[in-house]
Design a protein around this motif. Structure first.
Motif, PDB file in Angstrom:
ATOM      1  N   UNK A 327       0.828  -1.198   0.000  1.00 47.98           N
ATOM      2  CA  UNK A 327       0.000   0.000   0.000  1.00 47.98           C
ATOM      3  C   UNK A 327       0.857   1.241   0.000  1.00 47.98           C
ATOM      4  N   UNK A 328       0.856   1.978  -1.104  1.00 43.73           N
ATOM      5  CA  UNK A 328       1.712   3.159  -1.238  1.00 43.73           C
ATOM      6  C   UNK A 328       1.117   4.401  -0.597  1.00 43.73           C
ATOM      7  N   UNK A 329       1.946   5.438  -0.477  1.00 40.11           N
ATOM      8  CA  UNK A 329       1.510   6.702   0.133  1.00 40.11           C
ATOM      9  C   UNK A 329       2.021   7.880  -0.682  1.00 40.11           C
ATOM     10  N   UNK A 330       1.319   8.988  -0.572  1.00 39.41           N
ATOM     11  CA  UNK A 330       1.693  10.252  -1.212  1.00 39.41           C
ATOM     12  C   UNK A 330       2.041  11.271  -0.139  1.00 39.41           C
ATOM     13  N   UNK A 331       3.170  11.941  -0.320  1.00 43.84           N
ATOM     14  CA  UNK A 331       3.593  13.014   0.581  1.00 43.84           C
ATOM     15  C   UNK A 331       3.458  14.359  -0.119  1.00 43.84           C
ATOM     16  N   UNK A 332       3.075  15.349   0.654  1.00 38.93           N
ATOM     17  CA  UNK A 332       3.165  16.754   0.220  1.00 38.93           C
ATOM     18  C   UNK A 332       4.304  17.375   1.014  1.00 38.93           C
ATOM     19  N   UNK A 333       5.215  18.022   0.333  1.00 35.53           N
ATOM     20  CA  UNK A 333       6.392  18.559   1.001  1.00 35.53           C
ATOM     21  C   UNK A 333       6.063  19.768   1.862  1.00 35.53           C
ATOM     22  N   UNK A 334       6.647  19.794   3.064  1.00 35.60           N
ATOM     23  CA  UNK A 334       6.511  20.954   3.941  1.00 35.60           C
ATOM     24  C   UNK A 334       7.221  22.164   3.356  1.00 35.60           C
ATOM     25  N   UNK A 335       8.077  21.940   2.365  1.00 30.54           N
ATOM     26  CA  UNK A 335       8.847  23.019   1.740  1.00 30.54           C
ATOM     27  C   UNK A 335       8.150  23.580   0.501  1.00 30.54           C
ATOM     28  N   UNK A 336       7.008  23.001   0.128  1.00 29.76           N
ATOM     29  CA  UNK A 336       6.339  23.417  -1.098  1.00 29.76           C
ATOM     30  C   UNK A 336       5.807  24.843  -1.002  1.00 29.76           C
ATOM     31  N   UNK A 337       6.012  25.601  -2.076  1.00 23.36           N
ATOM     32  CA  UNK A 337       5.492  26.967  -2.161  1.00 23.36           C
ATOM     33  C   UNK A 337       4.122  26.996  -2.825  1.00 23.36           C
ATOM     34  N   UNK A 338       3.582  25.809  -3.134  1.00 19.79           N
ATOM     35  CA  UNK A 338       2.269  25.741  -3.758  1.00 19.79           C
ATOM     36  C   UNK A 338       1.487  24.581  -3.144  1.00 19.79           C
ATOM     37  N   UNK A 339       1.216  24.710  -1.855  1.00 26.48           N
ATOM     38  CA  UNK A 339       0.550  23.642  -1.121  1.00 26.48           C
ATOM     39  C   UNK A 339      -0.854  23.358  -1.636  1.00 26.48           C
ATOM     40  N   UNK A 340      -1.556  24.381  -2.091  1.00 27.43           N
ATOM     41  CA  UNK A 340      -2.920  24.184  -2.580  1.00 27.43           C
ATOM     42  C   UNK A 340      -2.930  23.248  -3.782  1.00 27.43           C
ATOM     43  N   UNK A 341      -2.032  23.504  -4.743  1.00 26.89           N
ATOM     44  CA  UNK A 341      -1.980  22.655  -5.932  1.00 26.89           C
ATOM     45  C   UNK A 341      -1.467  21.259  -5.588  1.00 26.89           C
ATOM     46  N   UNK A 342      -0.482  21.184  -4.686  1.00 27.06           N
ATOM     47  CA  UNK A 342       0.058  19.886  -4.289  1.00 27.06           C
ATOM     48  C   UNK A 342      -1.021  19.042  -3.625  1.00 27.06           C
ATOM     49  N   UNK A 343      -1.788  19.658  -2.735  1.00 26.51           N
ATOM     50  CA  UNK A 343      -2.870  18.948  -2.075  1.00 26.51           C
ATOM     51  C   UNK A 343      -3.954  18.520  -3.043  1.00 26.51           C
ATOM     52  N   UNK A 344      -4.217  19.357  -4.037  1.00 27.52           N
ATOM     53  CA  UNK A 344      -5.232  19.020  -5.037  1.00 27.52           C
ATOM     54  C   UNK A 344      -4.793  17.815  -5.864  1.00 27.52           C
TER      55      UNK A 344
END
Length: 449
Positions: A327-344
């Motif tokens: 079972x794989x997982x997806x991470x969103x980086x705490x360093x991302x400058x575009x969290x909204x798009x990453x989360x989407x």
């Protein structure tokens, strides 16, 4: 997006390669010790809406990210293919450490094939992974739509640091055609399973009800028995007790059936096993992906032969519990400058029917899983509807098997499998097996109870 056949083939090859690596299996690598428990107060970097997202994925996941790009042409993506930390690799953490030193380069989104990556990704003074349940990175209502327990491996402290791509809950797979021919009933308890295995060994020598040489054997048999092989009791605290009665009941069951001859010492993906024994697998407990990947694409079982039954229970237990293999997982980086798009992006690839249209693994998101199960039924390949068994098992994964930084699969492969091949019982390895787990946990900074 690639064809369904090509997607299945890629998954089969990846899993076969996973099984072939004696030191890894489909589990985790053994990353370095985390610096400290995760910080609970997340402070995003300065946001730049519309900025390009760098997305790291394995080859199997490239088509789904490309599909997201096609469905969201306004989002700029840079797709980087890497190992996905499969087959024991440790590439993501290694690269993140380099980026931590240089102060740049972190992927905005990263996919990992192993939930164990969460243990380090959520740790340190500045964790790589952002808590997706904060700052509206992933809507709380979306997170609530995942199968019960699916996000447990993503939850560290008070935060949810990843989003689960798929589940690998264990059920009882069986060959209905063979079972009917031999006049056997599908077992519902482990005691019935053991008795049937002994009967099969006597009445139909050469036919099998399981294997014990797979790296993920502990995740099938010991996890289902609620064995505290690695039960997290706090940040960097773990209980390891292979001498618990919950462990010994699974070990005893395996040893009896290995001695009888109906549980093989090899792995289901061994070339020799596929060639000589695939057609003689009467049944086996195993993950949800065994159906399409193992029986259909690797064993080449005929249409209408393979069926799935719910997880087995021990007679002493009130209800059945089961384990999980992958079972794989997806991470969103705490360093991302575009969290909204990453989360989407992460939300779309894990929850949308379009993203899961050609997946070979069982989606962790409940609504997507419903569509996936409906498509399995539509193929007409299985001997009946596998949805009831898989849906039930998705809610029965025992939460006491912790997602640690070390690989149970690697330890089992290096400690127990060689002893089995030399004629020893699993019971005779319990002492050295326990020591190997404790030593690895301690080396990675865990306090072992």
């Amino acid at each position: 997006m690639r064809t369904g056949h090509a997607t299945r083939a890629a998954a089969a090859l990846a899993l076969a390669a996973c099984a072939a690596l004696a030191l890894a299996g489909c589990g985790s690598a053994d990353p370095g010790p985390a610096a400290q428990a995760p910080a609970h107060d997340f402070e995003p970097v300065r946001q730049q809406p519309g900025s390009e997202l760098t997305v790291w994925v394995d080859a199997t996941r490239v088509p789904v990210v490309e599909a997201y790009q096609k469905a969201h042409p306004g989002t700029k993506l840079k797709i980087v293919t890497y190992s996905g930390d499969a087959n024991g690799a440790n590439d993501l953490q290694t690269k993140v450490r380099l980026f931590d030193r240089s102060g740049r380069g972190w992927p905005d989104v990263a996919f990992s094939t192993t939930t164990a990556d969460t243990a380090w990704a959520a740790s340190g003074p500045k964790p790589y992974a952002a808590p997706v349940d904060q700052e509206d990175i992933v809507d709380r209502r979306v997170l609530d739509g995942f199968a019960e327990g699916a996000l447990d491996p993503c939850t560290v402290g008070d935060g949810v640091y990843c989003v689960r791509n798929d589940l690998a809950q264990n059920v009882l797979w069986y060959n209905k055609k063979l079972l009917d021919r031999f006049g056997y009933e599908v077992p519902t308890t482990w005691e019935e399973y053991r008795a049937l295995g002994e009967r099969v060994a006597e009445e139909h020598p050469g036919y099998l009800v399981g294997t014990a040489g797979d790296p993920w054997t502990p995740e099938i048999y010991l996890w289902a028995a609620q064995c505290p092989a690695s039960t997290l009791t706090g940040p960097k605290k773990v209980t390891v007790d292979l001498e618990s009665p919950k462990c010994t009941r699974a070990v005893s069951l395996l040893d009896r059936l290995i001695k009888a001859g109906s549980v093989a010492k090899g792995s289901v993906f061994d070339t020799g096993f596929v060639k000589k024994s695939a057609s003689k697998v009467l049944m086996t407990p195993g993950p949800s992906w065994y159906g399409p990947v193992l029986f259909r694409d690797t064993f080449k079982a005929a249409e209408g032969e393979i069926a799935a039954a719910p997880p087995l229970k021990y007679e002493a237990d009130e209800s059945a519990t089961t384990g999980n293999v992958g079972g794989g997982v997806w991470f969103v980086s705490a360093h991302s400058a575009n969290l909204k798009a990453a989360g989407d992006l992460v939300t779309w690839v894990t929850t949308s029917d379009e993203a899961q249209a050609e997946a070979v693994t069982y989606p962790a998101y409940k609504k997507a899983a419903e569509g996936w199960l409906a498509r399995q039924k539509e193929t007409g390949w299985f001997a009946g509807d596998v949805a009831p068994a898989l849906t039930r098992a998705a809610e029965q994964v025992w939460p006491g098997w912790g997602a640690t930084q070390y690989s149970q699969e690697s330890i089992y492969t290096t400690t127990v499998v060689p002893a089995l091949n030399q004629g020893s019982t699993i019971a005779s390895t319990v002492g050295s097996w326990q020591t190997a787990i404790v030593d690895k946990a301690t080396s990675l900074g865990y306090r072992v109870n």
